[in-house]
Design a protein around this motif. Sequence first.
Motif, PDB file in Angstrom:
ATOM      1  N   THR A  25      73.800 117.241  35.067  1.00  0.00           N
ATOM      2  CA  THR A  25      72.766 118.207  34.871  1.00  0.00           C
ATOM      3  C   THR A  25      72.588 118.755  33.511  1.00  0.00           C
ATOM      4  O   THR A  25      71.779 118.337  32.771  1.00  0.00           O
ATOM      5  CB  THR A  25      73.024 119.406  35.765  1.00  0.00           C
ATOM      6  OG1 THR A  25      73.167 118.910  37.018  1.00  0.00           O
ATOM      7  CG2 THR A  25      71.893 120.345  35.710  1.00  0.00           C
ATOM      8  N   SER A  58      65.295 112.480  47.625  1.00  0.00           N
ATOM      9  CA  SER A  58      64.063 113.215  47.401  1.00  0.00           C
ATOM     10  C   SER A  58      64.134 114.575  48.083  1.00  0.00           C
ATOM     11  O   SER A  58      64.780 114.746  49.114  1.00  0.00           O
ATOM     12  CB  SER A  58      62.866 112.428  47.937  1.00  0.00           C
ATOM     13  OG  SER A  58      63.013 112.212  49.322  1.00  0.00           O
ATOM     14  N   SER A  81      59.648 119.593  47.060  1.00  0.00           N
ATOM     15  CA  SER A  81      59.698 120.577  45.992  1.00  0.00           C
ATOM     16  C   SER A  81      58.467 120.433  45.120  1.00  0.00           C
ATOM     17  O   SER A  81      57.585 119.635  45.390  1.00  0.00           O
ATOM     18  CB  SER A  81      60.970 120.389  45.170  1.00  0.00           C
ATOM     19  OG  SER A  81      61.085 121.380  44.197  1.00  0.00           O
ATOM     20  N   ASN A 129      57.413 119.720  41.181  1.00  0.00           N
ATOM     21  CA  ASN A 129      57.965 119.338  39.889  1.00  0.00           C
ATOM     22  C   ASN A 129      57.364 120.175  38.770  1.00  0.00           C
ATOM     23  O   ASN A 129      56.444 120.966  38.996  1.00  0.00           O
ATOM     24  CB  ASN A 129      57.783 117.843  39.625  1.00  0.00           C
ATOM     25  CG  ASN A 129      56.333 117.429  39.529  1.00  0.00           C
ATOM     26  OD1 ASN A 129      55.463 118.240  39.209  1.00  0.00           O
ATOM     27  ND2 ASN A 129      56.070 116.164  39.808  1.00  0.00           N
ATOM     28  N   ASN A 130      57.887 120.007  37.561  1.00  0.00           N
ATOM     29  CA  ASN A 130      57.428 120.816  36.422  1.00  0.00           C
ATOM     30  C   ASN A 130      55.926 120.788  36.288  1.00  0.00           C
ATOM     31  O   ASN A 130      55.263 121.795  36.088  1.00  0.00           O
ATOM     32  CB  ASN A 130      58.041 120.288  35.127  1.00  0.00           C
ATOM     33  CG  ASN A 130      59.507 120.605  35.016  1.00  0.00           C
ATOM     34  OD1 ASN A 130      60.172 120.811  36.005  1.00  0.00           O
ATOM     35  ND2 ASN A 130      60.001 120.637  33.786  1.00  0.00           N
ATOM     36  N   GLU A 156      73.343 122.618  47.905  1.00  0.00           N
ATOM     37  CA  GLU A 156      72.182 123.032  47.122  1.00  0.00           C
ATOM     38  C   GLU A 156      72.571 123.312  45.673  1.00  0.00           C
ATOM     39  O   GLU A 156      71.841 122.969  44.747  1.00  0.00           O
ATOM     40  CB  GLU A 156      71.540 124.266  47.761  1.00  0.00           C
ATOM     41  CG  GLU A 156      70.794 123.951  49.054  1.00  0.00           C
ATOM     42  CD  GLU A 156      70.359 125.188  49.805  1.00  0.00           C
ATOM     43  OE1 GLU A 156      69.451 125.082  50.646  1.00  0.00           O
ATOM     44  OE2 GLU A 156      70.935 126.281  49.561  1.00  0.00           O
ATOM     45  N   GLN A 202      71.478 121.260  41.662  1.00  0.00           N
ATOM     46  CA  GLN A 202      70.852 121.928  40.513  1.00  0.00           C
ATOM     47  C   GLN A 202      71.546 121.583  39.199  1.00  0.00           C
ATOM     48  O   GLN A 202      71.148 122.059  38.144  1.00  0.00           O
ATOM     49  CB  GLN A 202      70.877 123.461  40.698  1.00  0.00           C
ATOM     50  CG  GLN A 202      70.445 123.964  42.057  1.00  0.00           C
ATOM     51  CD  GLN A 202      69.197 123.299  42.574  1.00  0.00           C
ATOM     52  OE1 GLN A 202      68.184 123.193  41.869  1.00  0.00           O
ATOM     53  NE2 GLN A 202      69.248 122.819  43.824  1.00  0.00           N
ATOM     54  N   ILE A 256      67.838 116.652  36.244  1.00  0.00           N
ATOM     55  CA  ILE A 256      66.709 116.960  37.123  1.00  0.00           C
ATOM     56  C   ILE A 256      67.249 117.835  38.237  1.00  0.00           C
ATOM     57  O   ILE A 256      67.940 117.357  39.140  1.00  0.00           O
ATOM     58  CB  ILE A 256      66.059 115.690  37.695  1.00  0.00           C
ATOM     59  CG1 ILE A 256      65.533 114.808  36.571  1.00  0.00           C
ATOM     60  CG2 ILE A 256      64.926 116.055  38.640  1.00  0.00           C
ATOM     61  CD1 ILE A 256      64.887 113.525  37.046  1.00  0.00           C
ATOM     62  N   SER A 282      67.016 119.744  41.557  1.00  0.00           N
ATOM     63  CA  SER A 282      66.174 119.442  42.725  1.00  0.00           C
ATOM     64  C   SER A 282      65.396 120.629  43.245  1.00  0.00           C
ATOM     65  O   SER A 282      64.396 120.471  43.936  1.00  0.00           O
ATOM     66  CB  SER A 282      67.056 118.879  43.844  1.00  0.00           C
ATOM     67  OG  SER A 282      68.036 119.832  44.228  1.00  0.00           O
ATOM     68  N   GLY A 283      65.854 121.854  42.926  1.00  0.00           N
ATOM     69  CA  GLY A 283      65.204 123.023  43.490  1.00  0.00           C
ATOM     70  C   GLY A 283      65.701 123.290  44.903  1.00  0.00           C
ATOM     71  O   GLY A 283      66.379 122.466  45.516  1.00  0.00           O
ATOM     72  N   GLU A 322      61.699 122.453  41.631  1.00  0.00           N
ATOM     73  CA  GLU A 322      62.408 121.478  40.806  1.00  0.00           C
ATOM     74  C   GLU A 322      62.213 121.833  39.339  1.00  0.00           C
ATOM     75  O   GLU A 322      61.174 122.348  38.942  1.00  0.00           O
ATOM     76  CB  GLU A 322      61.848 120.079  41.084  1.00  0.00           C
ATOM     77  CG  GLU A 322      62.422 118.983  40.207  1.00  0.00           C
ATOM     78  CD  GLU A 322      61.693 117.658  40.388  1.00  0.00           C
ATOM     79  OE1 GLU A 322      60.671 117.457  39.699  1.00  0.00           O
ATOM     80  OE2 GLU A 322      62.126 116.838  41.214  1.00  0.00           O
ATOM     81  N   TYR A 323      63.234 121.534  38.519  1.00  0.00           N
ATOM     82  CA  TYR A 323      63.089 121.710  37.081  1.00  0.00           C
ATOM     83  C   TYR A 323      63.722 120.530  36.359  1.00  0.00           C
ATOM     84  O   TYR A 323      64.846 120.135  36.663  1.00  0.00           O
ATOM     85  CB  TYR A 323      63.729 123.013  36.586  1.00  0.00           C
ATOM     86  CG  TYR A 323      63.513 123.202  35.098  1.00  0.00           C
ATOM     87  CD1 TYR A 323      62.264 123.573  34.615  1.00  0.00           C
ATOM     88  CD2 TYR A 323      64.527 122.920  34.178  1.00  0.00           C
ATOM     89  CE1 TYR A 323      62.033 123.691  33.246  1.00  0.00           C
ATOM     90  CE2 TYR A 323      64.305 123.039  32.823  1.00  0.00           C
ATOM     91  CZ  TYR A 323      63.043 123.422  32.352  1.00  0.00           C
ATOM     92  OH  TYR A 323      62.809 123.522  31.018  1.00  0.00           O
TER      93      TYR A 323
END
Length: 785
Positions: free
Chosen positions: A15, A28, A31, A33-34, A84, A88, A92, A94-95, A103-104
């Motif tokens: 990460t 997957s 979520s 995405n940016n 969870e 993170q 990427i 996942s949110g 997601e970020y």
Amino acid sequence: MAAKLYFLACLTAVTFLFHFTNARNAPSVTSINNSTFSQNYTHVCDPSRFSYLGLNMKDFAFCDSSLPYEVRVKDLIDRMTLNEKSGQIGDIASGVPRLGLPEYIWWSEALHGVSSVGDGATFFNDVVPGATSFPTIWVVKHFFFFLFFQAVSTEARAMYNLGQAGLTFWSPNINVVRDPRWGRALETPGEDPFVVGEYGSNYVRGLQDVHGTENATDLNSRPLKVAACCKHYAAYDVDNWLGVDRYHFDAQVTEQDMKETFLRPFEMCVKEGDVTSVMCSYNKVNGIPTCLDTNLLKNTVRGEWNLHGYIVSDCDSIEVIIDDQKWLNDGPEDAVAQALKAGYSVTMGKVKEEVIDRALKNLYIVLMRLGFFDGSPHFEKLGKGDVCSDKHMELAADAAREGIVLLKNANETLPLNSRKIKTIAVVGPHANATKAMIGNYAGTPCRYTAPIDGFSKFGKVIYETGCGDVLCKNESLIFPAVRAAKKADVTILVVGLDLTVEAESLDRMNLLLPGYQNQLINQVASESKGPVILVVMSAGGVDISFARDSPNIQAIIWAGYPGQEGGHAIADVVFGRHNPGGKLPLTWFENEYTDMLPMTSMPLRPIDALGYPGRTYKFYNGSTVYPFGYGLSYTNFTYKLTSSTKSLHIDWSKSHHCRDLNYTDGSYKPGCPAILIDDLKSCDDHNVDIELEVENIGERDGKDVVMVYWSPPREIAEAPIKQLIAFKRIFVRVGESQKVSFRLNACKSFEIINYRGYSLLPSGGGKIVIGDNLVSTAIHVHFQR
């Protein structure tokens, strides 16, 4: 199960520390995405967004903007399950849909403009087709550091608002160019650690600072425009040389060189720039992978330097540690656990869950400071009109002009008189350069202005390539270039290197122009009807001593990789619309230098037993093509020292002790050679003041970079020949003068790092040198109890 476990272990480590290419294959998650998130909402904690998701934002304390960031982040982390949390910590994230956390994508780049390199957080399309591409190489100029990256961050923030960029940029590269063959020299500002550190800290400030909050006392809540990352930590400067690659290279570095050269830019980046992230490198240092080195990461970056942010690994570093370096035969879980304990993010059961929580805390506080959760009123109005604006493109052109270095100007051939020039032969492999001008880690530029475009403003251009490309593998195109030079009033030869010669994962084998470029230059120069101007595009230095010494070549210009406006900048300098004032950020060595020592020899000081010369201007005293800091102007400046401190008397406690230094045989050794800087009560009280008058005695207004060096007492063995300690960029009109003053702190400016890595202040007589020995003054340091 083992394969799956391996993947998850690597992913969790990736990460913010290990960006791992397989992160794209993660399970997957429903979520946002940016891109989609930014297009619809400017921040996470938007009540309408939570309503759209079927959630009540008031139920989540992490969206309560009245609470401190730490409280909010703790609430967010405490709500997550372990699975969870693990999702993170890759590049990427996942949110967590049930919490309204999107997601970020953490990986974006902005080396010299917003780049499309990364995992897709930043991209170009019909809405924003390009961003301003600035020059890739920076010379000794304080002024542009901040303005340049302030423009980049404005474009980045505007693109974020439009859903086309992230908020976290893994730039700048602040590795010192120790060896002239290094392929990534195009990404860094040179060989001097002080200059690199100044560049890094000003880059970070330009990217991160929000006007009015620069001096906030609580650095963990100071707002951010976008977030920067100083990389690659540490002692990384071998990519791929004669079978030695960065994944396997073990840099054997002394404590002296580590502190004096390799760590200094990073320390400045963290302490003075307040950067939010540091990226560790692939290589080992003294047998330990940098991403697992507790001393380098936890003790130094987080402890001694007090990083306010997160640490991230380079791409696939955990995989490299396991598969390539085979560190202690660790399995993936063990390697990840060690990385976390060294200062990283995430785990698979080898460390306590609280270690993951601390890593997540570092990450989400950065996102809070960026306005990812609450928005940023300062920047919410930025949009398409703020990308590729006329102002930014002119800044790119001005930056390219300022970065150009005039290396030769025989008989004042330059600037050319446009009234006397009708036809211009622009020849060479870079005569019509476009993509080559922007180097690597680039996005799509707003436009390209090739050299032939720039010179077309001043006359009729006759264009010939002379070579098929920079590799110039045959001579079949040289004759047309010679024929063009015979017809023109002036010939501009545009030659050099590109990413096929010097690049990430590609170090150079020599310092020569590739293929038949030398032959192209010599034949064109010998037959040209008018004066010949040689323009070199490159990052690293090239041995063009034959051109320097040739009477057929009247002028030489180094343009670096000048960015999207490079053609305009080069032509403006040649025809005198801009008076050059750039200085070389690297020593240009003769090609024979590379035969004297292997690239893998890390010491900067000479190794007499092996016949190895010193590295960089600080330790190399042989002949060069052009020295570090060299650069001519169309005018002439004189320096006159008007005042200076001659001696410094330093009181120190009787409870402290003198420290030893090695002295050359037969030289006088003071009774107290040095004292430990940490033993001084206050370094702020020990300053040297100098003032000089710079007069422009030429015929044109011009800019000069006043460079101040310190030469330590010459009796000290293995001390630098000289080292840059300060510089200022000034503008002086014809016939006028300007006074320039410097206050030099003794602890920072006169520091000597001994062989054990201690920072010492030596006694005795040193010398302050300004410019190329144009002015110097002695300074004596005395200790007294």
